[in-house]
Design a protein around this motif. Structure first.
Motif, mmCIF file in Angstrom:
data_model
loop_
_atom_site.group_PDB
_atom_site.id
_atom_site.type_symbol
_atom_site.label_atom_id
_atom_site.label_comp_id
_atom_site.label_asym_id
_atom_site.label_seq_id
_atom_site.Cartn_x
_atom_site.Cartn_y
_atom_site.Cartn_z
ATOM 1 N N GLU A 87 0.838 -1.213 0.000
ATOM 2 C CA GLU A 87 0.000 0.000 0.000
ATOM 3 C C GLU A 87 0.861 1.246 0.000
ATOM 4 O OE1 GLU A 87 -2.545 -0.591 3.357
ATOM 5 O OE2 GLU A 87 -4.161 -1.440 2.128
ATOM 6 N N ARG A 88 1.921 1.215 0.808
ATOM 7 C CA ARG A 88 2.792 2.381 0.915
ATOM 8 C C ARG A 88 3.423 2.727 -0.430
ATOM 9 N NH1 ARG A 88 3.392 6.204 1.322
ATOM 10 N NH2 ARG A 88 4.411 7.689 2.706
ATOM 11 N N ALA A 89 3.622 1.700 -1.262
ATOM 12 C CA ALA A 89 4.241 1.930 -2.568
ATOM 13 C C ALA A 89 3.194 2.243 -3.624
ATOM 14 C CB ALA A 89 5.049 0.701 -2.977
ATOM 15 N N GLY A 90 1.935 2.339 -3.217
ATOM 16 C CA GLY A 90 0.897 2.702 -4.170
ATOM 17 C C GLY A 90 0.257 1.516 -4.871
ATOM 18 N N LEU A 91 0.501 0.303 -4.396
ATOM 19 C CA LEU A 91 -0.141 -0.877 -4.981
ATOM 20 C C LEU A 91 -1.356 -1.266 -4.133
ATOM 21 C CD1 LEU A 91 2.985 -3.151 -5.672
ATOM 22 C CD2 LEU A 91 1.734 -1.751 -7.329
ATOM 23 N N GLU A 92 -2.368 -1.801 -4.812
ATOM 24 C CA GLU A 92 -3.534 -2.276 -4.068
ATOM 25 C C GLU A 92 -3.350 -3.759 -3.744
ATOM 26 O OE1 GLU A 92 -8.131 -3.541 -4.874
ATOM 27 O OE2 GLU A 92 -7.146 -2.273 -6.353
ATOM 28 N N PRO A 93 -3.298 -4.115 -2.452
ATOM 29 C CA PRO A 93 -3.145 -5.521 -2.102
ATOM 30 C C PRO A 93 -4.482 -6.245 -2.296
ATOM 31 C CG PRO A 93 -2.831 -4.074 -0.186
ATOM 32 C CD PRO A 93 -3.418 -3.248 -1.266
ATOM 33 N N VAL A 94 -4.458 -7.374 -2.993
ATOM 34 C CA VAL A 94 -5.671 -8.138 -3.267
ATOM 35 C C VAL A 94 -5.558 -9.471 -2.525
ATOM 36 C CG1 VAL A 94 -7.061 -9.238 -5.060
ATOM 37 C CG2 VAL A 94 -5.871 -7.076 -5.546
ATOM 38 N N PRO A 95 -6.395 -9.685 -1.502
ATOM 39 C CA PRO A 95 -6.266 -10.917 -0.723
ATOM 40 C C PRO A 95 -6.693 -12.151 -1.507
ATOM 41 C CG PRO A 95 -7.974 -9.462 0.196
ATOM 42 C CD PRO A 95 -7.433 -8.775 -1.007
ATOM 43 N N VAL A 96 -5.888 -13.202 -1.435
ATOM 44 C CA VAL A 96 -6.200 -14.489 -2.070
ATOM 45 C C VAL A 96 -6.110 -15.552 -0.982
ATOM 46 C CG1 VAL A 96 -5.365 -16.214 -3.729
ATOM 47 C CG2 VAL A 96 -5.369 -13.785 -4.350
ATOM 48 N N PRO A 97 -7.143 -16.416 -0.871
ATOM 49 C CA PRO A 97 -7.174 -17.347 0.270
ATOM 50 C C PRO A 97 -6.036 -18.373 0.265
ATOM 51 C CG PRO A 97 -9.255 -17.396 -0.966
ATOM 52 C CD PRO A 97 -8.324 -16.522 -1.728
ATOM 53 N N VAL A 98 -5.670 -18.767 1.467
ATOM 54 C CA VAL A 98 -4.682 -19.813 1.703
ATOM 55 C C VAL A 98 -5.417 -20.983 2.352
ATOM 56 C CG1 VAL A 98 -2.759 -20.432 3.221
ATOM 57 C CG2 VAL A 98 -2.707 -18.269 1.955
ATOM 58 N N ASP A 99 -5.171 -22.210 1.891
ATOM 59 C CA ASP A 99 -5.723 -23.372 2.588
ATOM 60 C C ASP A 99 -4.576 -24.277 3.015
ATOM 61 O OD1 ASP A 99 -4.925 -24.859 0.358
ATOM 62 O OD2 ASP A 99 -6.901 -24.733 -0.587
ATOM 63 N N GLY A 100 -4.864 -25.520 3.308
ATOM 64 C CA GLY A 100 -3.843 -26.421 3.823
ATOM 65 C C GLY A 100 -2.717 -26.716 2.848
ATOM 66 N N ASP A 101 -2.890 -26.373 1.575
ATOM 67 C CA ASP A 101 -1.842 -26.587 0.568
ATOM 68 C C ASP A 101 -1.151 -25.286 0.162
ATOM 69 O OD1 ASP A 101 -2.019 -29.348 0.271
ATOM 70 O OD2 ASP A 101 -3.756 -29.175 -1.064
ATOM 71 N N GLY A 102 -1.449 -24.207 0.862
ATOM 72 C CA GLY A 102 -0.846 -22.923 0.500
ATOM 73 C C GLY A 102 -1.843 -22.066 -0.266
ATOM 74 N N ILE A 103 -1.343 -21.131 -1.027
ATOM 75 C CA ILE A 103 -2.217 -20.180 -1.705
ATOM 76 C C ILE A 103 -3.083 -20.906 -2.738
ATOM 77 C CG2 ILE A 103 -0.540 -19.568 -3.514
ATOM 78 C CD1 ILE A 103 -1.530 -16.616 -3.182
#
Lengths: 466, 466
Positions: B215-231
């Motif tokens: 965010e500080r660098a001007g990018l929008e963070p987009v959350p992607v779910p993590v499960d038991g195998d990772g992202i």
């Protein structure tokens, strides 16, 4: 022995396992296999021998092979599924793009370009003693993330040192340790941008990097002229800027000192504009004719953000600097510093604290002043001897001098001829924000890192290169 | 003796000049005067005694007083004009705003919050040996501004070390030394923003700082779910992002490892989306059940920007990290690093190169793995004993573990009760980007820095604090 139904493709490639080595057989096999896949010696789709066959061929236990295979399957170099043979995976990185050769920095026999100090004079043994003390004494906290403003002990010592040597008024609470001027100023610019500041006045001529850093942080640099008394405060006021970055102790690149009248006017401007002065304290302690003027910050700590570093005092490679922040900015600078992984190595910070406390920095500067003063004289003598139409600007100070070329002498012509003769020089125009046709050409010569004979030779080459 | 027509206002204030001290009389007088003005003991407008009078009163030569006066006039603390007496200037800083007390960090008797290593185990003597070697051997270049990518010798050693220990494929030409993950990632985000990238996928749950830096660098963070195998790579593809920051070796905070299938899928995604994977290699080398999975970067160096550091391996306070850049990004990262005063202390860089070459990092990690493994067991045992309804997620690795609380147990309630009992803990929600009502509460517990008995006591307090 290999199972006859299973081709031992690895047989073409030499596997050498070192039973005496420090790495386990499993680690060695894994490293070797990964390397073969990565370099393409084992191509995508290649079927590997069964673990049993490879173990027999190598004379090792099957468990070792299974361990290596399963590790590389987990990493994606190999694929395996129940019942099917192990193969080299498609995304195995074996088709890596070739790498371009890195840019080579131009090298000159004599480098008169930058304002660095004499690195050969860096007191390695004394610094080492302080590092040793730091490693012995540094609290555990210091090895962790610590206070984002930097080690408390260093901020205390900076208060004493900068109060004494620079006439500054540092408060440890409002001192933020950084990795040097560049980082400190970048952090400040980002904080200012966040507050809604859009423009910042820069000296013209002035250090090109002031402009680059401000622009990178999203601020528009507004050039304000410098004359023999320093920055033109009336022009600054007319610019409408709320912030200005200045080099009061020794203006870069002109070498002048901000006069007493201008200092007062600048502080008045800050009060009237409700503005902020950024004081770049570059090479401030190297004055050869008198004691250096004290920091502006001491006069108005809430109007001046003072940034200094050990770059010219000791060595840029130590990456240690400090920001004396107005109290109202400390919080933001601290946050930005944390996000920039600001405070340099904790060990180096505690070492600097120790170095300051022992008076080593004073001792080093006392030793270097006459050295630099003599080098500056060599440079001035050479100009007088070989370039009668040129003139040297500025006060006897610092590790650079501005040589104004004679009328009609082209800066670029001199610089490229010098480069051909093996002398690296920097033209004044690199540090001019507005290119004026009427402006005389000049060279900003750094003499800090060169012995007197080398300097003399470099100046001779430079003069003949015109 | 003072001139009778000239009130010696300084007489009320005690001036002590030390004739035996290391500072000259002039320096002492100047320091004292500046301090009186700055603290307001000499108020604005105060008329100072003539140089002659003060010299007589103090029993020193008039030249000393003149020198101090003229210095302070030059600095703006005093004003003087021909014929008029010297006075304390208006902009003298004597009305400095009082300084607010600094924020005090909350202290806990037992701090289970962050994922730092055991700082007490930092091999100070061995590190010192490498610093000593570095100070003896560091080339002069290293003390200057050096290569903005960092010391060549360190980049060479990193190639060997990360190739061997992490299965990475570093090219010294495309290795950029930085001050740690935070700085490396911040620099990368700024470069991406400059290329026109607007969004970056972050793991959810994921390290809160990924989001903050982006965010500080001007990018929008987009959350992607993590499960038991990772992202979840399908969700990543659906997000439309071109860049993603992931923790494949040991996902923070869930503790899972990216599965082989997901690794392949993630690399496929990068190819199809023409995208970039940012590999945060946090605590990757601390796996207690098997050898850690190698770095993704080794599989696809042009698709993966790998960022690692010594933070968990040794100590965050050393401020040393590295970016293995795709070749097409190296130039921009180098420029950004130079502007961020990136490569940490040159001495520390050469010291790390020496430390790696001596095999000291391997040795240290070999020593620490069983220590951390036992601490993790203590934590798991404590959870089993005292929190039957809670469960610990993730593989045996690293210096943190995620404890999922029983149904209906409120994370905030536990955390504040723990704080009152002297135990600092961090809730999982701090690292959730989307707050889901259905999500179970959890605590991210850092066990790296605590001895087994302390950890046991802390867990007991924590359990009773519910």
């Amino acid at each position: 022995m290999a199972d006859p139904g299973e081709p031992v493709v690895l047989g073409e490639l030499l596997v050498v396992l070192d039973r005496e080595g420090s790495a386990t057989l499993h680690e060695q096999l894994e490293l070797w296999l990964r390397d073969q896949v990565r370099t393409g010696r084992l191509a995508t789709g290649t079927r590997l021998p069964s673990s049993r066959a490879l173990a027999a061929a190598l004379g090792i236990s099957r468990g070792v092979v299974l361990e290596a295979y399963s590790q590389l399957v987990a990493e994606g170099y190999l694929t395996a599924s129940q019942g099917a043979p192990t193969r080299v995976a498609a995304t195995s990185g074996s088709e890596r793009a070739p790498v371009a050769a890195g840019a080579l920095a131009t090298r000159h026999a004599y480098d008169l370009r930058s304002g660095v100090p004499d690195l050969a004079a860096f007191p390695r043994e004394r610094w080492l003693r302080s590092v040793r003390a730091a490693l012995r004494e540094a609290p555990l906290d210091a090895l962790g993330d610590g206070d984002p403003r930097g080690e408390p002990r260093l901020r205390d010592e900076l208060m004493r040192y900068l109060g004494r040597a620079r006439g500054a008024a540092p408060e440890p609470e409002h001192t933020v340790v950084c990795a040097g001027f560049t980082q400190g100023f970048a952090i400040l610019c980002r904080s200012l941008r966040d507050r809604g500041v859009e423009r910042i006045a820069v000296e013209d001529p002035g250090w090109a990097r002031h402009r680059a850093i401000a622009e990178r942080a999203g601020l528009e640099p507004v050039p304000v002229p410098v004359d023999g008394d320093g920055i033109d405060v009336a022009a600054l006021a007319a610019s409408g800027c709320e912030c200005a970055v200045v080099t009061p102790a020794h203006q870069f690149p002109s070498g002048v000192v901000l006069s007493a009248e201008r200092r007062a006017a600048l502080l008045d401007w800050a009060d009237e504009a409700d503005g902020l002065i950024v004081e770049d304290d570059y090479d401030s302690e190297l004055r050869y004719d008198r004691v250096a003027v004290g920091a502006l910050q001491g006069l108005a700590p809430e109007r001046v953000c003072h940034i200094g570093s050990v770059s010219v005092r000791l060595a840029p490679g130590l990456r240690l600097g400090w920001v004396l922040s107005p109290s109202w900015l400390t919080g933001e600078l601290t946050y930005e510093t944390a996000l920039a992984e600001g405070p340099a190595s904790a060990v180096a910070q505690v070492a600097l604290a120790d170095f300051l406390a022992r008076g080593e920095l004073d001792r080093h500067l006392r030793r270097m002043r006459p050295v630099y003063r003599r080098r500056r004289s060599v440079l001035l003598d050479a100009v007088a001897r070989w370039w009668p139409r040129a003139s040297v600007l500025g006060v006897p100070a610092g590790v650079f001098a501005l040589v104004l070329l004679g009328e009609g002498v082209e800066e670029e012509t001199v610089a490229s001829a010098a480069a051909r003769a093996g002398v690296g020089v920097e033209g004044l125009s690199a540090h001019r924000h507005r290119q004026l046709d009427s402006a005389r050409g000049g060279l900003v010569l750094g003499f800090g890192g060169m012995s007197e004979p080398a300097l003399e030779r470099a100046m001779e080459l430079l003069a003949s290169a015109r």
